[in-house]
Design a protein around this motif. Sequence first.
Motif, mmCIF file in Angstrom:
data_model
loop_
_atom_site.group_PDB
_atom_site.id
_atom_site.type_symbol
_atom_site.label_atom_id
_atom_site.label_comp_id
_atom_site.label_asym_id
_atom_site.label_seq_id
_atom_site.Cartn_x
_atom_site.Cartn_y
_atom_site.Cartn_z
ATOM 1 N N TRP A 16 19.717 40.464 38.392
ATOM 2 C CA TRP A 16 20.436 41.368 37.824
ATOM 3 C C TRP A 16 19.391 41.990 37.052
ATOM 4 C CZ3 TRP A 16 20.132 42.153 33.103
ATOM 5 C CH2 TRP A 16 19.028 41.548 31.926
ATOM 6 N N PHE A 25 26.183 41.320 36.537
ATOM 7 C CA PHE A 25 26.802 39.884 35.958
ATOM 8 C C PHE A 25 26.008 38.711 36.925
ATOM 9 C CE2 PHE A 25 29.539 43.743 34.772
ATOM 10 C CZ PHE A 25 28.976 43.979 33.633
ATOM 11 N N TRP A 34 29.342 44.366 39.894
ATOM 12 C CA TRP A 34 28.874 42.884 39.640
ATOM 13 C C TRP A 34 28.110 42.499 39.676
ATOM 14 C CZ3 TRP A 34 33.719 43.267 36.319
ATOM 15 C CH2 TRP A 34 34.799 43.636 36.678
ATOM 16 N N SER A 59 32.434 47.890 43.903
ATOM 17 C CA SER A 59 32.104 46.612 43.339
ATOM 18 C C SER A 59 30.317 46.037 43.335
ATOM 19 C CB SER A 59 32.327 46.193 44.582
ATOM 20 O OG SER A 59 31.558 45.849 45.534
ATOM 21 N N GLN A 98 25.991 35.487 36.286
ATOM 22 C CA GLN A 98 27.139 34.513 35.834
ATOM 23 C C GLN A 98 28.216 34.126 36.504
ATOM 24 O OE1 GLN A 98 25.906 36.932 33.487
ATOM 25 N NE2 GLN A 98 27.805 37.968 32.309
ATOM 26 N N LEU A 99 28.907 35.670 36.965
ATOM 27 C CA LEU A 99 30.268 35.810 37.579
ATOM 28 C C LEU A 99 29.588 34.649 39.084
ATOM 29 C CD1 LEU A 99 30.984 39.175 37.679
ATOM 30 C CD2 LEU A 99 31.821 36.960 36.405
ATOM 31 N N PHE A 100 28.506 35.054 39.167
ATOM 32 C CA PHE A 100 27.578 34.552 40.992
ATOM 33 C C PHE A 100 26.611 32.965 40.179
ATOM 34 C CE2 PHE A 100 28.452 39.059 41.570
ATOM 35 C CZ PHE A 100 29.522 38.828 42.027
ATOM 36 N N PRO A 101 27.209 31.429 40.114
ATOM 37 C CA PRO A 101 26.084 31.025 39.499
ATOM 38 C C PRO A 101 25.442 30.200 40.591
ATOM 39 C CG PRO A 101 28.685 30.194 39.753
ATOM 40 C CD PRO A 101 28.885 31.651 39.285
#
Length: 209
Positions: free
Chosen positions: A170, A159, A156, A153, A161-164
């Motif tokens: 990143w 990215f 992820w 995992s 943007q998946l964890f605003p």
Amino acid sequence: MEDASIEKGKIVLSVVKSLILVLLIVAVYVINSTFSFNWEDYGLRPRTPEGLFGIVTMTFLHADANHLYANIIPLFLLSFGVFYYFPGKSLPIIILLMISTAIFTWVIGRYGNHIGASGLVYALAFFLVAISIIKMETSMMAFTLIIIFLYGSMIWGFFPQLFPDKHISWEGHLSGALSGLIAAIVYRKEGPQKKEYFLDEEEEVEEEE
């Protein structure tokens, strides 16, 4: 029996070295938190002269206990893999991964303060996966499968943007992945090698009567 004793010693030594690395990072956090030194302010600041100091400090600084905890468990397991499979080159490999990850982050990172060992975690993971694929050595590939199962995992982490609601570097993760891939190529001839087996084939000769 002697081989088993050597193998046990190798495992114990690798565990000890991994613990030392993890405890060093924990010690920095505990001292910083206890005495409120605010060392986390001296992380890596991309493309600034003062941020160059963070190339050395970034890996050892963490924002809080949760940030630290998220990094030290995978760091222990992954560094164990390097210490175990590359005993003669483990320290240069880890130093190379740590410094190159920080340098790449300094070059490509967003303006701000980048801290944490997650870049090194990504570097170690990608190094072990890549070099096991390159070498196709059985035991190392088995260890790699464990890494993929436990930390697949991690992908992820590229990215944000998946964890605003979180400030995820990143760039540090990407830099770690790139460093790991480069190190795998550099050290591809080190460590365990794929065993080659040469089988003797017996030809049956039919006797004519």
